[in-house]
Design an enzyme around this catalytic site. Structure first.
Site, PDB file in Angstrom:
ATOM      1  CB  CYS A 196      -3.615   3.114  -1.736  1.00 54.68           C
ATOM      2  SG  CYS A 196      -4.951   4.266  -1.459  1.00 54.68           S
TER       3      CYS A 196
ATOM      4  CG  ASP B 293       0.717  -2.439   6.154  1.00 58.08           C
ATOM      5  OD1 ASP B 293      -0.258  -2.584   6.907  1.00 58.08           O
ATOM      6  OD2 ASP B 293       0.659  -1.780   5.094  1.00 58.08           O
TER       7      ASP B 293
ATOM      8  CG  HIS C  93      -1.893   1.003   1.395  1.00 54.36           C
ATOM      9  ND1 HIS C  93      -1.629   2.282   1.795  1.00 54.36           N
ATOM     10  CD2 HIS C  93      -3.222   0.947   1.175  1.00 54.36           C
ATOM     11  CE1 HIS C  93      -2.766   2.971   1.823  1.00 54.36           C
ATOM     12  NE2 HIS C  93      -3.743   2.183   1.444  1.00 54.36           N
TER      13      HIS C  93
HETATM   14  N1  7TS Z   1      -1.660  -0.817   4.614  1.00 48.11           N
HETATM   15  C1  7TS Z   1      -2.575  -1.595   4.016  1.00 48.11           C
HETATM   16  C2  7TS Z   1      -2.195  -2.961   3.565  1.00 48.11           C
HETATM   17  C3  7TS Z   1      -3.872  -1.107   3.815  1.00 48.11           C
HETATM   18  O1  7TS Z   1      -4.768  -1.891   3.227  1.00 48.11           O
HETATM   19  C4  7TS Z   1      -4.193   0.201   4.242  1.00 48.11           C
HETATM   20  C5  7TS Z   1      -5.547   0.796   3.965  1.00 48.11           C
HETATM   21  C6  7TS Z   1      -3.215   0.940   4.901  1.00 48.11           C
HETATM   22  C7  7TS Z   1      -1.964   0.413   5.057  1.00 48.11           C
HETATM   23  C8  7TS Z   1      -3.491   2.296   5.452  1.00 48.11           C
HETATM   24  O2  7TS Z   1      -4.372   2.192   6.524  1.00 48.11           O
HETATM   25  P1  7TS Z   1      -4.977   3.516   7.185  1.00 48.11           P
HETATM   26  O3  7TS Z   1      -6.006   3.004   8.140  1.00 48.11           O
HETATM   27  O4  7TS Z   1      -3.865   4.220   7.853  1.00 48.11           O
HETATM   28  O5  7TS Z   1      -5.548   4.310   6.048  1.00 48.11           O
HETATM   29  N2  7TS Z   1      -6.203   0.216   2.878  1.00 48.11           N
HETATM   30  C9  7TS Z   1      -7.307   0.664   2.261  1.00 48.11           C
HETATM   31  C10 7TS Z   1      -7.918  -0.037   1.223  1.00 48.11           C
HETATM   32  O6  7TS Z   1      -7.557  -1.110   0.786  1.00 48.11           O
HETATM   33  N3  7TS Z   1      -8.984   0.660   0.798  1.00 48.11           N
HETATM   34  O7  7TS Z   1      -9.090   1.771   1.533  1.00 48.11           O
HETATM   35  C11 7TS Z   1      -8.042   1.799   2.447  1.00 48.11           C
END
Ligand code: 7TS
Length: 413
Positions: A371, A207, A131
């Site tokens: 993303c 992550d 991501h």
């Molecule tokens: N890492 C992964 C693997 C993720 O899926 C996401 C968010 C993040 C980091 C970031 O998380 P946050 O809570 O700090 O935003 N993924 C997604 C998604 O797949 N669709 O919307 C957000």
């Protein structure tokens, strides 16, 4: 109406659905089918009630008042830290830092551990399926320090570990890897990745944004150095998350932000910092959402992750089996070990058009690059259609998705 084929032996999906008020709503005149759980999960009533209870009955700032409300808020805030510690089996509560979410957790490590430990010529390894939140902070750091960012390649959703072994060297200072890919659903072999990194003398960040809700997480067994996750993907509120770090690493790291709560003593000449975990929690934290995180984690633990996973695996297998029968449909990411995410493209149609037509039928999926643009570039596609499942989804909902896709394709082709 209860239909036997959607109740697994162990998980009563219909009883669970009753506990999620959002699932009762209609979208465009149709019952909501919510398949965007990898973006964020819906919230059970116990989580919503816990938030209302906090603001109704014991809203106060933490760690600073001696009055009753402040004591109650502090106790609940710290109880949530204990719940998070237990949920990922950290050895001590000092290793649990509250953050805004996974993104902030990774940035905290890049900004503090990274600034202190990464030097010109060093290397950081990530994967092609990260991501953006596990790419950009390292790019910023590498640019600042003159370090190099390397990527473990993947093929059809599986990381190429032989290539990883070739990338590892004495220059490798950090390996930062996604546990479960949000775009493909791949469960990466993090145990082996961590072992190999440690043999090379590197630290490892995992992550856990997508894994924490599906897999049993034991940071001690994994032996990872850092682990980050977001509450809102584990049925909890947005705006709160957890960064786990090994105590000796956190102790040696400089603080993230400066301000109230993270100090021991401030004079105009010098500041000494608070003990862990408070050194990394400057300012008034997101108390309400932190308190409520415990309600979400308790809710998941009470149902049991194994049961939930069993149900979600059935949904994933059923959905994949149905989807591949649609003409021109190609599943993106066919790793042997996957959870809860199926990403696909369909010949001659744009994912966004499908997303809009599905929404017209009350079906929520995510379309686009998720993303993970470098991953999309590997496949030479701008994006996919992604259905991601949670404990409350049913096979009937997957049938609705298939019907919706068939109707959409009739219109578009
Ligand atoms: N890492 C992964 C693997 C993720 O899926 C996401 C968010 C993040 C980091 C970031 O998380 P946050 O809570 O700090 O935003 N993924 C997604 C998604 O797949 N669709 O919307 C957000």
């Amino acid at each position: 109406m209860i239909q036997s084929n959607t109740i697994t032996k162990e998980l009563d999906v219909y009883a669970i659905r009753q506990q999620f008020p959002a699932l009762n709503r209609q979208v465009k005149g149709q019952p909501l089918v919510y398949f965007d759980n990898a973006a964020t999960t819906q919230k059970p009533q116990v989580v919503i009630d816990a938030l209302v209870d906090y603001y109704t009955n014991y809203n106060a700032n933490v760690h600073r008042g001696i009055h009753t409300l402040a004591e109650e808020a502090t106790a609940a805030f710290e109880a949530s830290r204990d719940a998070a510690r237990q949920f990922i089996n950290a050895s001590s509560r000092e290793e649990i830092i509250f953050t805004r979410g996974t993104t902030e957790g990774i940035n905290l490590v890049a900004y503090t551990w990274g600034r202190k430990n990464i030097k010109a010529g060093d290397e950081i390894i990530i994967t092609e399926m990260e991501h953006h939140s596990n790419i950009v902070p390292w790019q910023i750091l590498c640019e600042e320090k003159g370090a190099t960012l390397k990527m473990i390649p993947q093929q059809d959703g599986t990381l190429l570990l032989d290539e990883y072994k070739k990338l590892l060297s004495s220059k490798t200072k950090l390996v930062s890897v996604v546990h479960v890919s949000n775009a493909l659903g791949t469960v990466n072999p993090v145990e082996e990745i961590i072992k190999l990194a440690h043999q090379a003398g590197a630290k490892v960040l995992i992550d856990g944004a997508q894994s924490t809700v599906h897999l049993d997480i034991d940071v001690q067994a994994l032996d990872c150095d850092f682990f980050a996750f977001s509450s809102h993907k584990v049925y909890g509120p947005t705006g709160i998350g957890v960064l786990y770090g090994k105590k000796q690493l956190l102790e040696a790291m400089p603080p993230f932000q400066g301000g109230g709560e993270m100090i021991k003593e401030v004079t105009l000449e010098k500041t000494t910092y608070a003990d862990l975990p408070y050194k990394f929690e400057a300012g008034t934290p997101n108390i309400g959402d932190a308190v409520v995180l415990k309600a979400a984690l308790d809710y998941v633990s009470k149902i049991g992750k194994a049961k939930i996973r069993n149900h979600e695996n059935e949904l994933l297998a059923y959905a994949t089996e149905q989807l591949v029968q649609l003409p021109g449909l190609r599943v993106i990411g066919n790793a042997a070990n996957k959870v809860s995410v199926v990403s696909f493209v369909i010949d001659k149609v744009h994912p966004q058009d499908i997303g809009i037509l599905l929404d017209n039928r009350g079906i929520a999926v995510r379309t686009g690059h998720h993303c993970a643009q470098p991953l999309m570039a590997c496949y030479g596609i701008p994006g996919t259609i992604r259905a991601s499942f949670a404990m409350y989804n049913t096979k009937e909902e997957i049938d609705s998705l298939i019907t919706g896709l068939q109707k959409a394709l009739k219109m578009l082709l």
